[in-house]
Design a protein around this motif. Structure first.
Motif, short mmCIF file in Angstrom:
data_model
loop_
_atom_site.label_atom_id
_atom_site.label_comp_id
_atom_site.label_asym_id
_atom_site.label_seq_id
_atom_site.Cartn_x
_atom_site.Cartn_y
_atom_site.Cartn_z
N MET A 163 37.82 23.81 56.02
CA MET A 163 37.31 22.44 55.89
C MET A 163 36.02 22.24 56.68
O MET A 163 35.00 21.85 56.15
N ILE A 164 36.08 22.56 57.97
CA ILE A 164 34.86 22.54 58.78
C ILE A 164 34.56 23.98 59.21
O ILE A 164 35.41 24.63 59.82
N ASN A 165 33.39 24.47 58.84
CA ASN A 165 32.96 25.79 59.28
C ASN A 165 31.69 25.66 60.10
O ASN A 165 30.71 25.09 59.63
N VAL A 166 31.75 26.18 61.30
CA VAL A 166 30.58 26.15 62.16
C VAL A 166 30.11 27.58 62.35
O VAL A 166 30.92 28.46 62.69
N GLU A 167 28.84 27.84 62.08
CA GLU A 167 28.34 29.22 62.18
C GLU A 167 27.14 29.29 63.12
O GLU A 167 26.11 28.69 62.86
N HIS A 168 27.31 30.04 64.17
CA HIS A 168 26.23 30.31 65.14
C HIS A 168 25.50 29.04 65.56
O HIS A 168 24.27 28.98 65.58
N LEU A 169 26.27 28.02 65.86
CA LEU A 169 25.69 26.73 66.23
C LEU A 169 25.10 26.78 67.64
O LEU A 169 25.77 27.19 68.59
N GLY A 205 29.66 20.80 76.98
CA GLY A 205 29.20 20.77 75.59
C GLY A 205 30.22 20.24 74.60
O GLY A 205 29.99 20.27 73.40
N LYS A 206 31.37 19.73 75.11
CA LYS A 206 32.43 19.22 74.21
C LYS A 206 31.91 18.13 73.29
O LYS A 206 32.03 18.21 72.07
N SER A 207 31.35 17.09 73.90
CA SER A 207 30.88 15.95 73.11
C SER A 207 29.74 16.36 72.19
O SER A 207 29.66 15.90 71.05
N THR A 208 28.87 17.21 72.69
CA THR A 208 27.73 17.65 71.88
C THR A 208 28.22 18.38 70.63
O THR A 208 27.71 18.17 69.53
N LEU A 209 29.25 19.23 70.80
CA LEU A 209 29.81 19.92 69.64
C LEU A 209 30.32 18.92 68.62
O LEU A 209 30.02 19.01 67.42
N THR A 214 30.80 29.71 66.79
CA THR A 214 31.27 29.96 65.43
C THR A 214 32.76 29.64 65.40
O THR A 214 33.52 30.16 66.22
N GLU A 215 33.15 28.77 64.50
CA GLU A 215 34.54 28.32 64.51
C GLU A 215 34.91 27.74 63.16
O GLU A 215 34.03 27.27 62.42
N GLN A 216 36.19 27.77 62.84
CA GLN A 216 36.67 27.16 61.59
C GLN A 216 37.83 26.23 61.89
O GLN A 216 38.67 26.54 62.73
#
Lengths: 243, 253
Positions: free
Chosen positions: A1-7, A39-43, A21-23
């Motif tokens: 649903m949410i894919n984060v790649e090399h953010l 970096g929690k909120s920033t993510l 990188t996370e799913q």
């Protein structure tokens, strides 16, 4: 649903997110913990593009939202966000706070929107406050209205940025209860919070973030009871000591 | 004896007052011809200058705010170029207008820029409207900045674009915040129009001055003009106070 790649995200020279990188799957509940400045909120804010990532890609339901051509506003309508400081609109009544977006963005007729508003207020237990202005509500009530407002666009994902951190202790429970109900309905939820007991109860996974990376993750049981990393242990120790 | 002389002197004072009043205001229909028609010009100039000031001022404020909040995150391109350009123009405009006395601006419009236009009232409207816009711009800019940043984020997170968020969420709150300052600006504008005599427009002040000149009596016309200004300013403040109270309904705890 949410894919984060090399953010990656930098503010000037300060690198706040370092190659994440996370799913996150449909219906999953993820709680993000970590020290302040990790970096929690920033993510969280990158995921609905309130912060523009410096590099990397984010996909929601397979669509790349970081593509400059992607319609950010349409994407945000499918993703609710709840803020630490509520951010209710002080010049609108509780009902208007909730119905503003459906009426203006979805062109929903007012009567239908108010019916939806009452339904959502019922869900958060505040039907009697429909005509009040936010200034007359307690912190816990404000945050419940904020959740109802975010739900009014019928989002498939909900982001919570420390939703109980600005509340008096006796009001935390009422907000967490609304969130637990939401979790039980199968909403995909991403939550930055230090409410360990709540995380234990509803989270499928816990991320421990430190210094711009997800240092450790796992089920609440794994992360809270058997943390592998020294920094996770230190953090949990400090949080427990505080309580 | 004393009692009688006091009565006598009062009568004398009254007769003198009555004579001056008649001389300055009634004879030759002076009050209507100079003071009232002058007041008409004063109100006309103030009203239209106000509209011009608010329209240009809000546009300037929005350009400045949009630039400060968005430009750092914008990609290079035509949008950023024009935004920077407009922002530069707005800054220069505000600096120049605020840096020159309004009387001088008025005369520049009249004798240099719009030398072919003979309608002094129209020129005064333009001059005061432009002058006021620079102040209104800064007032609105401050008002928009005083709205908590979380409001913009909340609007955007619901899916509103930048402009709809401004329209439905930021500007209504900013407007409420700036009401006292805007009221102040309106009052200042209203009173500043008293210098239009420099470009041969007969306003309330000039009208009073003309009567003073023809009757060699200063008291009646000048105090009369002063009272008229005062009463109108009091009415203006009262109207703004009412509006403010109405808009503050949502603040009551």
């Amino acid at each position: 649903m949410i894919n984060v790649e090399h953010l990656k995200k930098s503010f000037g020279k300060l690198e706040v997110l370092k190659d994440i990188t996370e799913q996150i799957g449909q219906g999953e509940k993820v709680v993000i913990i970590g020290p302040s400045g990790s970096g929690k909120s920033t993510l969280l804010r990158c995921i609905n593009l309130l912060e523009r990532p410096t590099s990397g890609k984010i996909f929601i339901n397979g669509e790349e939202i970081t593509d400059p051509k992607h319609d950010v506003n349409l994407m945000r309508q499918q993703m609710g966000m709840v803020f630490q400081h509520f951010n209710l609109f002080p010049h609108y009544s509780v009902m208007d706070n909730i119905t503003l977006a459906p009426i203006k963005l979805k062109k929903m007729p007012r009567a239908e929107a108010e019916e939806l508003g009452m339904h959502l207020l019922d869900k958060v237990g505040l039907t009697d406050k429909a005509q009040e202005y936010p200034a007359r509500l307690s912190g816990g009530q404000k945050q419940r209205v904020a959740i109802a407002r975010a739900l009014a666009m019928n989002p498939s994902i909900m982001l919570f940025d420390e939703p109980t951190s600005a509340l008096d202790p006796e009001m935390v429970g009422e907000v967490l209860k609304v969130m637990a109900d939401l979790a039980a309905e199968g909403m995909t939820m991403l939550l930055v919070s230090h409410e360990m007991a709540f995380a234990r109860e509803v989270a499928d996974r816990v991320f421990f973030m430190d210094d711009g990376v997800i240092l450790e993750q796992g089920t609440p049981e794994e992360v809270f009871n058997h943390p592998q990393e020294q920094r996770t242990q230190d953090f949990l120790y400090r949080v427990k000591e505080k309580k | 004896m004393n009692h009688l002389s006091l009565g006598e002197s009062l009568t004398e004072l009254y007769l003198d007052f009555k004579a001056k009043f008649e001389l300055c205001f009634i004879d030759d229909n002076r009050f209507v011809d100079y003071m009232l028609s002058g007041l008409g010009n004063t109100l006309k100039i103030t009203f239209f200058a106000l509209i011009i000031g608010v329209v240009i001022g809000v546009i300037l404020a929005l350009i400045r705010i949009t630039y400060t909040t968005n430009a750092p995150n914008m990609r290079r391109g035509i949008g950023k170029f024009f935004l920077s350009l407009f922002n530069g123009i707005a800054k220069v405009y505000i600096t120049v207008i605020r840096g020159i006395p309004v009387v001088v601006q008025l005369m520049i419009w009249f004798f240099i820029v719009l030398v072919n236009i003979k309608d002094g009232v129209l020129i005064a409207i333009i001059a005061f409207g432009v002058n006021s816009s620079a102040y209104v711009a800064e007032i609105f800019r401050a008002g928009i900045m005083s709205v908590d940043g979380g409001q913009m984020e909340a609007g955007r997170s619901l899916g509103f674009g930048y402009i709809p968020t401004m329209r439905y969420i930021i500007l209504p709150q900013a407007f409420k915040n700036v009401l006292p300052a805007i009221c102040n600006e309106f009052i200042t504008l209203f009173k500043e129009t008293a210098v239009v005599g420099y470009i041969a427009v007969t306003d309330l002040t000039k009208g009073a001055y003309i009567i003073t000149g023809t009757t060699f009596s200063a008291f009646m016309p000048l105090i009369g003009a002063a009272l008229i200004y005062l009463v109108i300013v009091m009415i203006l403040s009262w109207l703004f106070g009412r509006l403010e109270r109405r808009l503050r309904a949502s603040d009551q705890r």
